[in-house]
Scaffold this active site. Structure first.
Site, PDB file in Angstrom:
ATOM      1  N   SER A  24     -29.005 -72.802  27.405  1.00 37.12           N
ATOM      2  CA  SER A  24     -29.693 -71.664  26.784  1.00 37.12           C
ATOM      3  C   SER A  24     -30.649 -71.001  27.767  1.00 37.12           C
ATOM      4  O   SER A  24     -31.051 -69.864  27.551  1.00 37.12           O
ATOM      5  CB  SER A  24     -30.478 -72.149  25.566  1.00 37.12           C
ATOM      6  OG  SER A  24     -31.466 -73.064  25.982  1.00 37.12           O
ATOM      7  N   CYS A  86     -26.768 -78.667  27.689  1.00 38.49           N
ATOM      8  CA  CYS A  86     -27.731 -78.328  26.647  1.00 38.49           C
ATOM      9  C   CYS A  86     -27.451 -79.252  25.465  1.00 38.49           C
ATOM     10  O   CYS A  86     -26.330 -79.280  24.955  1.00 38.49           O
ATOM     11  CB  CYS A  86     -27.522 -76.870  26.244  1.00 38.49           C
ATOM     12  SG  CYS A  86     -28.512 -76.351  24.836  1.00 38.49           S
ATOM     13  N   GLU A 171     -39.734 -72.407  29.704  1.00 40.78           N
ATOM     14  CA  GLU A 171     -39.162 -71.062  29.894  1.00 40.78           C
ATOM     15  C   GLU A 171     -40.228 -70.074  30.367  1.00 40.78           C
ATOM     16  O   GLU A 171     -39.921 -69.102  31.037  1.00 40.78           O
ATOM     17  CB  GLU A 171     -38.526 -70.556  28.588  1.00 40.78           C
ATOM     18  CG  GLU A 171     -37.214 -71.237  28.238  1.00 40.78           C
ATOM     19  CD  GLU A 171     -36.055 -70.891  29.176  1.00 40.78           C
ATOM     20  OE1 GLU A 171     -35.914 -69.719  29.557  1.00 40.78           O
ATOM     21  OE2 GLU A 171     -35.306 -71.812  29.547  1.00 40.78           O
TER      22      GLU A 171
HETATM   23  N1  DGL Z   1     -32.063 -77.216  27.026  1.00 39.59           N
HETATM   24  C1  DGL Z   1     -31.526 -77.252  25.748  1.00 39.59           C
HETATM   25  C2  DGL Z   1     -31.346 -78.625  25.200  1.00 39.59           C
HETATM   26  O1  DGL Z   1     -31.023 -79.498  25.970  1.00 39.59           O
HETATM   27  C3  DGL Z   1     -31.895 -76.188  24.768  1.00 39.59           C
HETATM   28  C4  DGL Z   1     -33.287 -75.896  24.518  1.00 39.59           C
HETATM   29  C5  DGL Z   1     -33.472 -74.685  23.622  1.00 39.59           C
HETATM   30  O2  DGL Z   1     -32.908 -73.636  23.946  1.00 39.59           O
HETATM   31  O3  DGL Z   1     -34.159 -74.811  22.614  1.00 39.59           O
HETATM   32  O4  DGL Z   1     -31.473 -78.849  24.027  1.00 39.59           O
END
Ligand code: DGL
Length: 287
Positions: A24, A86, A171
Site C-alpha cells: 500500500s 503487505c 508514511e
Molecule cells: N504495510 C501493510 C501491511 O503490511 C499495509 C499497511 C496499511 O496500508 O495500512 O499491513
C-alpha cells in the site's frame, strides 16, 4: 464478482519478466530489501499505492479491489509472479485473487503473500509458546495470523494488537519523532498486559520494521521482536527452487524499478531514507 479480463489478457506477454512486489505504500520496501539481499540476480518492480494508503483501516471489499488492480497492473508490466509485501492485502485479498481472479487471467501466473512464511517461523522462535502479533486493524480483525498459527502450531497461544497509528507515522516520515514513541509505548504495553507470557512479538505489518529503533525502547529485555523480511525472502528462494517453470519466467539483470501512485518526488525522498540509497521513481495510475 466475475471480472471480464479479455482486455487484460490481450496485454499480457509470455516473455519472462521481473518479480512484482506490491504494498500500500513504503512498508513493502522492508521486504523488497531482504528479497534483493537474498536473490540479487532477479529483476523486480516495486509498486507502492501511496495515493490510497493506508489499507489497514479499509473494508475487505476495498482492500480486495485495490490489491486486485495493483496485481493486474504488475501483470500488465510483465510480471508472472507477484509478492503481496503487505499483510493487510495478504490477509484480505490474497485468497480471493488466487481463487477468483488468477484462473480467469492466466492460470500460470502466481501471487504469494507474507503471512504464511512468517507464521512458519513462529514454532522455532517462541520458547514460552506465547506470541504477540502487532498489525493493522484489518490484519488483526481478519484473524489470519491466529488461524495460521493454530493450524501449524496448535500449542502456541496468539494475542493480537492493532496499531492504527503506526502506518501513518511511517508514511509521513515521523518514524523517529517523539510523537511516534507515545503510540508505540501504548500498543506495546497493551499487548503485554493482554498476555504477560509473550516472549516473541511479530511485526505483522511491513511498515513496522521502519519503527524498530523506537519499538526496541519499549520492549522489555528477553522479548524478541521479529521482522518478516528474512522469512519472506527465504520462502521465495525455496519457492523458485521448487518451481523451475516460474523461475524460468523471471528475468535476471539485478535491476529494480520503483512505481508509485502518488508523487514521484515524495516517494523518492521517503524511499531513499528507508532504503538508505537514492532511487528513481515513476508514476503509475491504477484503476
Ligand atoms: N504495510 C501493510 C501491511 O503490511 C499495509 C499497511 C496499511 O496500508 O495500512 O499491513
Amino acid at each position: 464478482m466475475q471480472q471480464d479480463y479479455k482486455q487484460l489478457q490481450s496485454m499480457l506477454s509470455d516473455n519472462p519478466g521481473p518479480i512484482g512486489v506490491f504494498d500500500s505504500g513504503y512498508g513493502g520496501l522492508t521486504i523488497l530489501e531482504k528479497i534483493r539481499e537474498t536473490l540479487p540476480q532477479y529483476d523486480y518492480i516495486y509498486l507502492g499505492d501511496n495515493a490510497r494508503t493506508p489499507y489497514g483501516t479499509r473494508s475487505f471489499e476495498v482492500v480486495y479491489e485495490y490489491t486486485r488492480q495493483a496485481v493486474n497492473k504488475l501483470f500488465e508490466m510483465g510480471c508472472h509472479l507477484v509478492i503481496l509485501a503487505c499483510n493487510t492485502a495478504s490477509a484480505k485479498a490474497l485468497r480471493s485473487i488466487q481463487m477468483n481472479d488468477l484462473p480467469l487471467i492466466d492460470a500460470n501466473r502466481r501471487v504469494l503473500g507474507v503471512i504464511r512464511p512468517t507464521v512458519e517461523s513462529v514454532g522455532s522462535l517462541t520458547e514460552s509458546r506465547h506470541v504477540g502479533i502487532l498489525a493493522t486493524i484489518g490484519t488483526i480483525k481478519s484473524e489470519s495470523y491466529l488461524l495460521e498459527v493454530q493450524k501449524l502450531f496448535p500449542d502456541v497461544t496468539v494475542v493480537g494488537e492493532s496499531c492504527p497509528m503506526w502506518v501513518p507515522l511511517v508514511e509521513n516520515n515521523e518514524a523517529t519523532s517523539d510523537g511516534a514513541g507515545y503510540f508505540i509505548e501504548k500498543n506495546i504495553s497493551n499487548i503485554l498486559e493482554k498476555d504477560p507470557a509473550i516472549d516473541t512479538l511479530i511485526l505483522g505489518c511491513t511498515h513496522y520494521p521502519l519503527l524498530i529503533p523506537k519499538i526496541a525502547r519499549y520492549v522489555p529485555k528477553g522479548i524478541k521482536v521479529i521482522a518478516q523480511g528474512d522469512y519472506v525472502a527465504q520462502s521465495l528462494k525455496e519457492y523458485l527452487y521448487r518451481h523451475p517453470e516460474m523461475d524460468a519466467k523471471c528475468t535476471r539483470n539485478g535491476q529494480c524499478l520503483y512505481y508509485t501512485t502518488e508523487s514521484t518526488e515524495k516517494f523518492q525522498e521517503s524511499a531513499s531514507v528507508f532504503l538508505k540509497s537514492a532511487i528513481e521513481a515513476r508514476h503509475v495510475t491504477i484503476e
